[in-house]
Design a protein around this motif. Structure first.
Motif, PDB file in Angstrom:
ATOM      1  N   ALA A  88      39.572  47.539  34.524  1.00 45.91           N
ATOM      2  CA  ALA A  88      40.935  47.964  34.203  1.00 45.91           C
ATOM      3  C   ALA A  88      41.189  47.865  32.701  1.00 45.91           C
ATOM      4  O   ALA A  88      41.868  48.707  32.114  1.00 45.91           O
ATOM      5  CB  ALA A  88      41.949  47.122  34.967  1.00 45.91           C
TER       6      ALA A  88
ATOM      7  N   LYS B 121      40.281  53.432  39.498  1.00 41.95           N
ATOM      8  CA  LYS B 121      40.007  52.573  40.650  1.00 41.95           C
ATOM      9  C   LYS B 121      40.808  51.274  40.549  1.00 41.95           C
ATOM     10  O   LYS B 121      41.411  50.826  41.508  1.00 41.95           O
ATOM     11  CB  LYS B 121      38.509  52.281  40.745  1.00 41.95           C
ATOM     12  CG  LYS B 121      37.685  53.452  41.269  1.00 41.95           C
ATOM     13  CD  LYS B 121      36.218  53.096  41.439  1.00 41.95           C
ATOM     14  CE  LYS B 121      35.485  54.189  42.212  1.00 41.95           C
ATOM     15  NZ  LYS B 121      34.047  53.883  42.391  1.00 41.95           N
ATOM     16  N   TYR B 122      40.768  50.680  39.374  1.00 41.63           N
ATOM     17  CA  TYR B 122      41.560  49.480  39.114  1.00 41.63           C
ATOM     18  C   TYR B 122      42.713  49.833  38.182  1.00 41.63           C
ATOM     19  O   TYR B 122      42.558  50.627  37.266  1.00 41.63           O
ATOM     20  CB  TYR B 122      40.719  48.394  38.452  1.00 41.63           C
ATOM     21  CG  TYR B 122      39.653  47.795  39.331  1.00 41.63           C
ATOM     22  CD1 TYR B 122      39.990  46.901  40.343  1.00 41.63           C
ATOM     23  CD2 TYR B 122      38.317  48.118  39.150  1.00 41.63           C
ATOM     24  CE1 TYR B 122      39.010  46.342  41.140  1.00 41.63           C
ATOM     25  CE2 TYR B 122      37.334  47.555  39.944  1.00 41.63           C
ATOM     26  CZ  TYR B 122      37.685  46.665  40.945  1.00 41.63           C
ATOM     27  OH  TYR B 122      36.720  46.115  41.734  1.00 41.63           O
ATOM     28  N   LYS B 123      43.861  49.223  38.428  1.00 45.63           N
ATOM     29  CA  LYS B 123      45.014  49.408  37.555  1.00 45.63           C
ATOM     30  C   LYS B 123      45.094  48.236  36.582  1.00 45.63           C
ATOM     31  O   LYS B 123      44.583  47.152  36.850  1.00 45.63           O
ATOM     32  CB  LYS B 123      46.317  49.504  38.360  1.00 45.63           C
ATOM     33  CG  LYS B 123      46.393  50.510  39.501  1.00 45.63           C
ATOM     34  CD  LYS B 123      45.621  51.762  39.338  1.00 45.63           C
ATOM     35  CE  LYS B 123      45.917  52.751  40.465  1.00 45.63           C
ATOM     36  NZ  LYS B 123      44.833  52.844  41.440  1.00 45.63           N
TER      37      LYS B 123
ATOM     38  N   TYR C 175      38.461  41.414  41.778  1.00 43.57           N
ATOM     39  CA  TYR C 175      37.407  42.277  41.270  1.00 43.57           C
ATOM     40  C   TYR C 175      36.391  42.497  42.379  1.00 43.57           C
ATOM     41  O   TYR C 175      35.687  41.569  42.786  1.00 43.57           O
ATOM     42  CB  TYR C 175      36.783  41.611  40.060  1.00 43.57           C
ATOM     43  CG  TYR C 175      35.726  42.406  39.340  1.00 43.57           C
ATOM     44  CD1 TYR C 175      35.798  43.789  39.217  1.00 43.57           C
ATOM     45  CD2 TYR C 175      34.647  41.760  38.741  1.00 43.57           C
ATOM     46  CE1 TYR C 175      34.839  44.502  38.534  1.00 43.57           C
ATOM     47  CE2 TYR C 175      33.679  42.462  38.043  1.00 43.57           C
ATOM     48  CZ  TYR C 175      33.778  43.835  37.952  1.00 43.57           C
ATOM     49  OH  TYR C 175      32.819  44.540  37.266  1.00 43.57           O
ATOM     50  N   THR C 176      36.299  43.711  42.883  1.00 41.87           N
ATOM     51  CA  THR C 176      35.446  43.994  44.029  1.00 41.87           C
ATOM     52  C   THR C 176      33.979  44.007  43.618  1.00 41.87           C
ATOM     53  O   THR C 176      33.573  44.766  42.735  1.00 41.87           O
ATOM     54  CB  THR C 176      35.824  45.336  44.669  1.00 41.87           C
ATOM     55  OG1 THR C 176      37.175  45.259  45.133  1.00 41.87           O
ATOM     56  CG2 THR C 176      34.910  45.653  45.849  1.00 41.87           C
TER      57      THR C 176
ATOM     58  N   PHE D 120      40.599  48.914  46.299  1.00 48.85           N
ATOM     59  CA  PHE D 120      40.208  47.881  45.338  1.00 48.85           C
ATOM     60  C   PHE D 120      41.253  46.775  45.175  1.00 48.85           C
ATOM     61  O   PHE D 120      41.164  45.974  44.253  1.00 48.85           O
ATOM     62  CB  PHE D 120      39.878  48.533  43.996  1.00 48.85           C
ATOM     63  CG  PHE D 120      38.690  49.440  44.072  1.00 48.85           C
ATOM     64  CD1 PHE D 120      37.406  48.931  43.962  1.00 48.85           C
ATOM     65  CD2 PHE D 120      38.851  50.795  44.308  1.00 48.85           C
ATOM     66  CE1 PHE D 120      36.306  49.757  44.068  1.00 48.85           C
ATOM     67  CE2 PHE D 120      37.755  51.629  44.412  1.00 48.85           C
ATOM     68  CZ  PHE D 120      36.467  51.111  44.298  1.00 48.85           C
ATOM     69  N   LYS D 121      42.205  46.738  46.072  1.00 50.26           N
ATOM     70  CA  LYS D 121      43.196  45.673  46.016  1.00 50.26           C
ATOM     71  C   LYS D 121      42.614  44.373  46.571  1.00 50.26           C
ATOM     72  O   LYS D 121      41.634  44.368  47.294  1.00 50.26           O
ATOM     73  CB  LYS D 121      44.442  46.072  46.808  1.00 50.26           C
ATOM     74  CG  LYS D 121      45.255  47.166  46.139  1.00 50.26           C
ATOM     75  CD  LYS D 121      46.537  47.449  46.901  1.00 50.26           C
ATOM     76  CE  LYS D 121      47.394  48.484  46.181  1.00 50.26           C
ATOM     77  NZ  LYS D 121      48.647  48.777  46.897  1.00 50.26           N
TER      78      LYS D 121
ATOM     79  N   GLN E  22      34.744  39.623  46.651  1.00 54.53           N
ATOM     80  CA  GLN E  22      35.482  39.869  45.420  1.00 54.53           C
ATOM     81  C   GLN E  22      35.447  38.623  44.551  1.00 54.53           C
ATOM     82  O   GLN E  22      35.231  37.514  45.047  1.00 54.53           O
ATOM     83  CB  GLN E  22      36.944  40.232  45.729  1.00 54.53           C
ATOM     84  CG  GLN E  22      37.110  41.516  46.535  1.00 54.53           C
ATOM     85  CD  GLN E  22      38.561  41.836  46.864  1.00 54.53           C
ATOM     86  OE1 GLN E  22      39.336  40.960  47.226  1.00 54.53           O
ATOM     87  NE2 GLN E  22      38.934  43.110  46.743  1.00 54.53           N
TER      88      GLN E  22
ATOM     89  N   THR F 140      45.116  40.591  40.759  1.00 52.58           N
ATOM     90  CA  THR F 140      44.235  41.439  41.558  1.00 52.58           C
ATOM     91  C   THR F 140      42.915  40.708  41.762  1.00 52.58           C
ATOM     92  O   THR F 140      42.758  39.562  41.364  1.00 52.58           O
ATOM     93  CB  THR F 140      44.016  42.794  40.873  1.00 52.58           C
ATOM     94  OG1 THR F 140      43.297  43.648  41.768  1.00 52.58           O
ATOM     95  CG2 THR F 140      43.254  42.651  39.562  1.00 52.58           C
TER      96      THR F 140
ATOM     97  N   THR G  69      43.933  40.690  35.551  1.00 58.55           N
ATOM     98  CA  THR G  69      43.451  42.042  35.748  1.00 58.55           C
ATOM     99  C   THR G  69      41.925  42.021  35.824  1.00 58.55           C
ATOM    100  O   THR G  69      41.303  40.971  35.747  1.00 58.55           O
ATOM    101  CB  THR G  69      43.944  42.978  34.637  1.00 58.55           C
ATOM    102  OG1 THR G  69      43.683  44.326  35.003  1.00 58.55           O
ATOM    103  CG2 THR G  69      43.283  42.667  33.306  1.00 58.55           C
ATOM    104  N   THR G  70      41.307  43.192  35.982  1.00 63.53           N
ATOM    105  CA  THR G  70      39.858  43.253  36.135  1.00 63.53           C
ATOM    106  C   THR G  70      39.209  43.785  34.862  1.00 63.53           C
ATOM    107  O   THR G  70      39.861  44.443  34.045  1.00 63.53           O
ATOM    108  CB  THR G  70      39.470  44.174  37.305  1.00 63.53           C
ATOM    109  OG1 THR G  70      39.927  45.500  37.010  1.00 63.53           O
ATOM    110  CG2 THR G  70      40.105  43.707  38.600  1.00 63.53           C
TER     111      THR G  70
END
Length: 484
Positions: free
Chosen positions: A301, A350-352, A360-361, A274-275, A284, A358, A297-298
């Motif tokens: 997250a 999955k996301y940090k 967002y997938t 997910f990077k 993404q 980052t 961030t996502t």
């Protein structure tokens, strides 16, 4: 927002995020009330900004939500589809369940009173539909010599895909929806709901039309996977074909991406999936650093991951259900790397949170393997072993043993459903949609204790926003919601 928005003027905020950097705000003049689609699509730069603003609104919120600090639940494409779908399914529960809360509503207790979140989903998805439709019309009508043909084609293809993408979520959450294909807001404000099958046909039309217009590489996004290219259109087409039962076509579209290892391959390290610009990422969205409390961030997250501070753990607002945790095989590396256990509270890993900029997938290659496996099995019984091969690609990555060719078709079908559940959890409502399209929602969900009493299968569709029906008498409500 079928009547309140006038998309004959493409809706562009006075300040736009320049998508290639997502760092600086750009000013566009003249003011919005005099900025027509003809003026917008007269130069490469203006047209690029118009399309960039759609992407920015999808992930960052847009002019109606940009000042809301808690932005993670303010758009269908910025966490809301994941959270609403996860709560409605059997994979997500709120940290605290209060019978009167809006989150409890999505434990299948929706009414016209507590449906504010689904109203936002409807409004933000139609916002993308409107903006994309206005862009399509503006690009088609432009005769400006300052708008290069190559740019015009690429942007037109992007707008077509973004419109189809939005309609996919609208029909899967609401069922029949008005099919808006024009910027005539008076006409749109009096539209009836269009049958789901017809909306899917329009999605196919848009995606098939878009494919030859779009670049095949990632150059339009400056080599980041944050803009629509041909393979995003192909991936979404594979999903649509699967949902409409066109299995050979679904397998073919999925194979188009699987067979391009120079661009897409399964990321061997689960921590890298997910990077930003993961080898597995097809599409993404890129969060801005400008929005308070979002900071690159996502949405997931912010909402579904434990935040570790000095000596303390801040519990996630939404956590993994015990039903989902029980679904993992004991040695599944996805359980190890994609979930976190803090004192018996499981969250998605999955996301940090706040680990630098980052992305967002939205779509990734693992889904293509799952689509092809299902399409192969259902489209041709003789292709059962090929379907097993596709599943084994993901199982091997997860550290699990290969499935045996001796499995029968029913066992392989069950294995596909299992792999979709543990691979795609907390991603864009996949589990919710899968339960409904396979006909299992009506038996799986009522058996869950925290969803008791089960109010009825009408809860498998969300209510049409009451305000929309007030504005448009031809827009009928989904069954049984008016009774509560």
């Amino acid at each position: 927002m079928l009547k309140r928005i006038n998309p004959s003027h493409i809706v562009i905020a006075a300040s736009l995020f320049l998508f290639s950097s997502c760092k600086k705000l750009l000013e566009v003049a003249p003011p919005i009330d005099s900025l027509t689609t003809t003026e917008i699509f007269s130069t490469n730069k203006q047209a690029e900004w118009a399309i960039a603003s759609i992407y920015s609104k999808m992930i960052n919120g847009g002019e109606n939500y940009i000042q809301i600090a808690d932005i993670a639940e303010r758009s269908f494409s910025a966490g809301l589809s994941t959270i609403m779908g996860g709560l409605s399914a059997d994979e997500m529960i709120p940290a605290t369940i209060d019978a009167g809360s809006s989150t409890a509503a999505f434990q299948n207790k929706l009414t016209l009173v507590n449906s504010a979140s689904s109203d936002i989903l409807w409004a933000t998805a139609y916002k993308v539909v409107y903006d994309a439709t206005a862009a399509i019309e503006g690009l088609e009508a432009s005769t400006s010599t300052l708008l290069a043909d190559s740019v015009k084609k690429q942007l037109l293809g992007e707008a077509l895909v973004l419109r189809a993408f939005s309609y996919f979520y609208l029909v899967n959450f609401f069922g029949d929806v008005p099919l808006v294909l024009s910027s005539d807001y008076v006409k749109n404000g009096a539209m009836q709901r269009t049958p789901v099958a017809q909306v899917y046909e329009q999605m196919k039309t848009d995606l098939i039309r878009a494919k030859p217009l779009l670049n095949q590489d990632f150059s339009v996004g400056k080599n980041e996977r944050v803009r629509v290219n041909r393979w995003v259109a192909e991936a979404l087409l594979a999903r649509v074909y699967l949902y409409t039962g066109e299995h050979q076509l679904a397998a073919g579209s999925a194979s188009e991406l699987i067979n391009r290892p120079a661009q897409f391959y399964i990321e061997p390290d689960l921590n890298n999936v997910f990077k930003a610009n993961s080898s597995e990422a097809i599409f993404q969205l890129k969060p801005t650093t400008e929005v308070p409390n979002f900071a690159g961030t996502t949405p997931e997250a912010l909402k579904t991951y434990h935040i570790w501070t000095t000596g303390d753990i801040i519990q996630p607002e939404y956590r993994i259900s015990q039903q989902l945790m029980n679904a993992f095989e004991a040695t599944d590396k996805r359980k190890l790397h994609w979930t976190t256990d803090a004192s018996g509270v499981y969250s998605s890993n999955k996301y940090k949170h706040n680990e630098g900029i980052t992305s967002y997938t939205v779509m990734r290659l693992a889904e293509m393997y799952l689509i092809r496996a299902e399409a192969r099995l259902l489209g041709n019984a003789a292709a059962k072993n090929d379907a097993i091969d596709d599943l084994n690609v993901l199982r091997e990555r997860a550290g699990l043993g290969k499935l045996d060719y001796q499995l029968n078709s029913d066992q392989v079908k069950a294995a596909i459903e299992q792999e979709r559940r543990v691979e795609l959890f907390f991603e864009w409502g996949h589990r919710w949609f899968d339960l409904k399209r396979t006909g299992k929602a009506a038996t799986v969900l009522p058996a869950i204790s925290y969803k008791q009493p089960w109010w009825g299968n009408y809860q498998l569709l969300y209510p049409v926003p009451s305000e929309e029906i007030k504005l448009n008498s031809k827009l009928l409500q989904n069954p049984e919601y008016d009774a509560r």
